[in-house]
Each structure stands twice: as structure tokens, then as C-alpha cells.
Design an enzyme around this catalytic site. Sequence first.
Site, PDB file in Angstrom:
ATOM      1  N   LEU A  44       0.700  -1.204  -0.152  1.00  0.00           N
ATOM      2  CA  LEU A  44      -0.117  -0.065  -0.058  1.00  0.00           C
ATOM      3  C   LEU A  44       0.711   1.539  -0.133  1.00  0.00           C
ATOM      4  CD1 LEU A  44      -2.544  -1.323   2.503  1.00  0.00           C
ATOM      5  CD2 LEU A  44      -2.814  -1.227   0.127  1.00  0.00           C
ATOM      6  N   SER A  45       2.145   1.093   0.290  1.00  0.00           N
ATOM      7  CA  SER A  45       2.854   2.381   0.162  1.00  0.00           C
ATOM      8  C   SER A  45       4.266   2.103  -0.579  1.00  0.00           C
ATOM      9  CB  SER A  45       3.412   2.651   1.593  1.00  0.00           C
ATOM     10  OG  SER A  45       4.415   1.869   1.901  1.00  0.00           O
ATOM     11  N   GLY A  46       4.978   3.319  -0.818  1.00  0.00           N
ATOM     12  CA  GLY A  46       5.989   3.259  -1.697  1.00  0.00           C
ATOM     13  C   GLY A  46       7.449   2.907  -0.920  1.00  0.00           C
ATOM     14  N   THR A  54       4.252   0.205  -5.236  1.00  0.00           N
ATOM     15  CA  THR A  54       3.070   0.315  -4.764  1.00  0.00           C
ATOM     16  C   THR A  54       2.044  -0.135  -5.761  1.00  0.00           C
ATOM     17  OG1 THR A  54       3.786   2.594  -3.741  1.00  0.00           O
ATOM     18  CG2 THR A  54       1.434   2.417  -3.968  1.00  0.00           C
TER      19      THR A  54
END
Length: 187
Positions: A44-46, A54
Site C-alpha cells: 500500500l505504500s512506496g 506501490t
Amino acid sequence: MKLISRGFTILLFFVLIGLALAVFSSKASGGEPQVFGYQLKTVLSGSMEPGIQTGSVIAVKTGGDMTRFETGDVITFWMDEYDLATHRITQKVMSGGQAVYRTKGDNNKSEDSAPVQSDNVVAQYTGFTVPYAGYVSNFARTKEGGALTAIVPGLILIIYSILTIWQAILKIEERHIQKNKRPGHES
């Protein structure tokens, strides 16, 4: 054309079997899909880009001794009681039979603020990533996406079946026409 048709049939079969296993596994475990001891997680994140983008789906290996990991390994762990993270171990300290890990996302400038107790480690990242598949997975969990993922594979199978039947009918008609064109054959 026949080879492409057979290849498409085999591909559809494996996709449907894979989807059925993922749905059954996630319903049976009450959580993430699990196949052969591997869990599929959506990123869900980079924080781990560019290696893990992501929206990717990653495979993680659950179970085992959670004190076994070393510096450089990528682990999935509970950051708090609600949020999981997948980051790289930058340091390992053993204390009374427990491991405490310092972690950092590859794309983050600094280490995570809190150390990770081995009890909070869920799994180890296997290196298997499917870019952008997490977007599809997250959409499938919505009301509209759930309906769409239930309907679209069925429609594809129906359309494919109609095309296959139509091709078979055309071949039968073609053979019938060829048979009637032979000399000495009366209609």
C-alpha cells in the site's frame, strides 16, 4: 489457430483454479489468501520502491523461527495492532532468546522509529512480486468490484463457449459443402 485456442483454454482453466484457491484460502483462514504456506499481501505504500512498487502483490513465507532473520532480509511485521509493513532489516540484536530488529524501507531516508520484536514478525518476503495486481485485488474487495469479478469470468467463459461452438458449426458446414462438391455425389 487451434494452438492459440487450446492455450487460451488452458490459461482460463488455471486462472479459474487459482482464483478459486485464493478465495477458498482467504475465506477459510479469515484473512489474506494463502497457498502452500505462502501468503499474498498487497503493498500500500512506496517505502520499498523501486524493488517493490506501490500496488504490487507480494508473496511472503509465514511460520518458522522468527529469530532466524539477518541483516538484509526483508520481513513483514506488525508496526502497531492494525498496520503491517514489509521492510528490510538493518540491524539485529539478540536479547534473552528474543531478536530485536531495526528496519527501514528501501525508499525511506531513515530507519523505522520503533524496533521490531521477533514476536511481531509475521513472515519473510520471498522475492515474488506481481506489479499492479494489488490495485485489482483492492478493487475486487469493494462491492462493485466483487460483483464485477463474479460476473466477468463467467461472461468470458460464455463468450468463449459460444465462439467455440460457432467455429465447430462452421467446420461441419464446410465439410458438408466439400462433400457435396465431389463428383458423383448427388444432393
